[in-house]
Design a protein around this motif. Structure first.
Motif, PDB file in Angstrom:
ATOM      1  N   PRO A  57       0.729  -1.246   0.010  1.00 31.23           N
ATOM      2  CA  PRO A  57       0.090   0.054  -0.029  1.00 31.23           C
ATOM      3  C   PRO A  57       0.793   1.256   0.048  1.00 31.23           C
ATOM      4  O   PRO A  57       1.628   1.326   0.761  1.00 31.23           O
ATOM      5  CB  PRO A  57      -0.806   0.029   1.226  1.00 31.23           C
ATOM      6  N   ALA A  58       0.346   2.180  -0.736  1.00 26.96           N
ATOM      7  CA  ALA A  58       0.864   3.550  -0.697  1.00 26.96           C
ATOM      8  C   ALA A  58       0.371   4.490   0.489  1.00 26.96           C
ATOM      9  O   ALA A  58       1.280   5.336   0.877  1.00 26.96           O
ATOM     10  CB  ALA A  58       0.717   4.169  -2.023  1.00 26.96           C
ATOM     11  N   LEU A  59      -0.760   3.889   0.908  1.00 25.90           N
ATOM     12  CA  LEU A  59      -1.225   5.013   2.053  1.00 25.90           C
ATOM     13  C   LEU A  59      -1.563   3.573   3.018  1.00 25.90           C
ATOM     14  O   LEU A  59      -1.989   2.805   2.694  1.00 25.90           O
ATOM     15  CB  LEU A  59      -2.571   5.376   1.597  1.00 25.90           C
ATOM     16  N   SER A  60      -1.368   4.039   4.309  1.00 21.98           N
ATOM     17  CA  SER A  60      -1.555   3.171   5.475  1.00 21.98           C
ATOM     18  C   SER A  60      -2.927   3.376   6.157  1.00 21.98           C
ATOM     19  O   SER A  60      -2.934   4.665   6.475  1.00 21.98           O
ATOM     20  CB  SER A  60      -0.404   2.807   6.461  1.00 21.98           C
TER      21      SER A  60
END
Ligand code: FAD
Ligand code: AMP
Lengths: 330, 265
Positions: free
Chosen positions: B224-227
């Motif tokens: 993921p690029a955003l958590s």
């Protein structure tokens, strides 16, 4: 890499309200420790009327004037995306903020995917995560039923679009520097063509600016009752709004729609009539101060957020309400 | 030659789930499926299917449905077929549960490359689970295609597509070269209901399936690029002041007086 780049918006040659809100969001990050200053970038065909005084909170105002950037872009949003990418290359910001408007909701994500960096859409809060030194954002999800906090991974630019009406603009006059940024080479590779823009002229007060909104939903049962809503709005100097169900039914135009996929409004008084108060509708009302609900179902969700309510049939409640309001306005 | 149209559809929890049945497990940051309420095809995606079928009605077109996800309910996912779409392609893997936008773009673009080429890729304007409204924009950038959002009318031409794009106050007419990614909004008008014949035809069709490996991907490609750090239901306490009267009209009158008393009107 450093600093915060705010991509503001221009309306009729002046900064639009969301630009001030974005500067306020940037200011919050600066207060929490994001360094490198705040730059406000503006796009348009003629930005000559704009000065640093209009942009409190901005250390730098960057003007990108080009005919291709008129009103958010003559080639769909291709030109703004290309212009923003060129500016990013030249300034390497750490954080880039857009507003979640017609313009920003497209331009922000497209820029992010073009740069290969993450983006968070429709944020209601931004904060510096002191542990990671990266930004964390809060965004409503599942139609507003839940809130999600996200952290940006990696080390590229962190792009977020901010929900309009959430941050209060910074007051006062700005004192930053103003510079031009030439995008003529960047915006040459436009693919889409904007053939025309047809704007729905709203008579009277705009929903976004209205201090009083009288709003109707599926419970009204048809288009005619909206005339009664308009009558009440006229007495109070307000505007008429609607739920998506009323718009989808064709009772009023979609420009009346308030909510997650409609308009965000911030009136002092919001009178909702025959609206159940689904979370997606309420998502447009985070700025509404006093919600008044008329609904025959006492268990309707709208009563959870309303300050005042009448449980009853609008056909009986509304005429008496309107008559009394008219007398009081006398 | 028939126009080749892909429509991306997502299976989501029913957004009409009453607020009281909407639950979150904060320990794992997940939404708990509401018991007895089956998932649905994302509403705007049905508008995208409708847009494709209108093009098919007007000329020759082949409509392929693409979906990436986990735990697909076949009755739900076959709905676009029963409306009149030609094929259903499913990429199903536990790794696809709650993917972020970047990963979803990775999977969908691999699906498009595997099953394409397409002249037009239609999607919904936003998925009603995570409300991101940007997977299609990512798809267009990743595949280097033009993109137009919020279509209320889609009219294919020769090597281009003309779109009426809904604005909050009106609309724009935009022309894009094809292949293009176009997101569709509810302003398009209601999506058709499946006919009995359509349901029968769909029940005989089997979806094509693509695995992670067949897409040339592995779990690492989906980091993921955003958590998601926290997922919670905001607290809200009802503070409503219910106005009562001798009858409903009287309550209306008293409501006006109360608002005046507080100088709100
Ligand atoms: C992704 C997504 C985005 C969405 N975006 C939006 C959005 O932007 N805006 C929006 O509004 N919706 C949006 N929706 C739709 C939303 O979920 C609801 O379906 C919609 O808001 C319901 O509209 P309503 O309250 O008018 O209708 P209903 O939910 O059907 O409610 C009608 C109400 O009227 C009451 N009523 C009936 N008769 C009377 C009477 N005689 N007197 C008094 N009361 C009466 C009923 O008790 C009921 O509470 C979205 C949905 C999704 C999935
Ligand atoms: N997992 C998925 N499978 C198929 N289509 C998807 C998926 N995720 C998103 N989409 C498409 O992209 C649109 C926007 O999704 P989002 O950006 O997540 O709000 C949806 O309406 C779908 O058409």
């Amino acid at each position: 890499m450093s600093g915060i780049l705010v991509i503001g918006e221009v309306e009729n040659g002046a900064l639009s309200a969301v630009s001030g809100e974005l500067l306020a969001a940037a200011g919050k990050l600066v207060d929490e420790g994001v360094s490198g200053g705040v730059s406000l970038a503006l796009m348009g065909d003629d930005l000559t009327g704009i000065t640093a005084a209009h942009a409190p909170g901005a250390d730098r105002v960057i003007l990108m004037s080009n005919p291709a950037l008129k009103d958010g872009g003559t080639g769909g949003y291709d030109a703004p995306v290309l212009a923003a990418a060129a500016l990013n290359e030249s300034t390497s910001p750490d954080v880039i903020l857009f507003a979640k408007t017609d313009f920003g909701a497209v331009t922000g994500p497209r820029l992010a995917f073009k740069l290969g960096v993450p983006v968070a859409q429709d944020c209601v809060d931004v904060a510096l995560d002191s542990e990671t030194g990266r930004v964390a954002v809060t965004r409503p999800v599942f139609g507003g039923n839940a809130l999600a906090v996200y952290g940006f991974n990696g080390d590229g630019a962190q792009i977020a679009t901010i929900r309009p009406g959430v941050f209060d603009p910074i007051e006062g006059e700005g004192s930053g520097t103003v510079e031009e940024f030439d995008v003529s080479a960047a915006v040459a590779a436009v693919r889409t063509t904007l053939v025309e823009t047809v704007l729905q002229e709203s008579e009277g007060v705009r929903l976004e600016d209205a201090d009083v909104i009288i709003s109707g939903g599926r419970g009204l049962g048809g288009p005619e009752p909206f005339e009664q809503l308009q009558e009440l709005a006229n007495i109070l100097g307000g505007a008429v709004g609607a739920s998506r169900a009323a718009c989808d039914a064709g009772w009023v135009d979609h420009s009346y729609q308030i909510g997650l996929t409609g308009k965000s409004v911030n009136p002092t008084v919001y009178v909702s009539i025959g609206i159940s108060g689904a979370s997606q509708h309420m998502a447009g009302l985070s700025g509404a101060r006093n919600i008044v609900a008329i609904n025959k179902d006492g268990d309707a969700n709208i009563f959870k957020s309303a300050r005042f309510g009448v449980v009853g049939d609008w056909e009986k409640v509304l005429p008496a309400f309107t008559a009394t309001v008219r007398d009081l306005a006398g | 030659m028939a126009l080749r149209i892909a429509v991306c559809v997502k299976q989501v929890p029913d957004p009409e789930t009453p607020a009281s049945a909407f639950k979150v497990d904060e320990s794992v940051n997940r939404v708990v499926p509401a018991p007895g309420i089956p998932p649905v095809v994302n509403g705007f995606d049905l508008h995208a299917v409708e847009a494709a079928l209108r093009i098919k009605d007007a000329g020759e077109a082949e409509v392929t449905i693409l979906a990436a996800g986990n735990d697909f309910v076949m009755d739900v996912m076959k709905k676009p077929l029963s409306m009149g779409a030609d094929t259903l392609v499913l990429a199903e893997d536990p790794a696809f549960e709650d993917m972020d936008a970047v990963s979803t773009v990775t999977v969908l673009s691999a699906m498009i490359q595997k099953t394409g080429p397409f002249d037009l890729i239609l999607t919904g304007r936003q998925a009603s689970d995570w409300d991101q409204a940007h997977v299609p924009l990512g798809l267009a950038e990743r595949l280097d295609l033009s993109s137009v959002t919020l279509a209320r009318n889609v009219e294919p031409g020769d090597g281009s597509v003309r779109i009426e794009r809904a604005l909050t106050d009106g609309y724009q007419v935009v022309e894009a070269p094809t292949p293009a990614v176009v997101t569709v909004s509810n302003e398009l008008g209601e999506a058709r209901y499946p006919t009995l014949r359509g349901i029968m035809a769909a029940s005989r069709k089997q979806p094509e399936r693509l695995t992670l490996a067949e897409l040339g991907l592995n779990a690492e490609a989906l980091s993921p690029a955003l958590s998601l750090r926290r997922l919670f239901i905001p607290e809200s306490e009802s503070q409503v002041e219910l106005i009562e009267g001798e009858d409903e009209a009287d309550a209306g009158r008293k409501l006006a007086l109360r608002l005046r008393e507080l100088n709100l009107i």
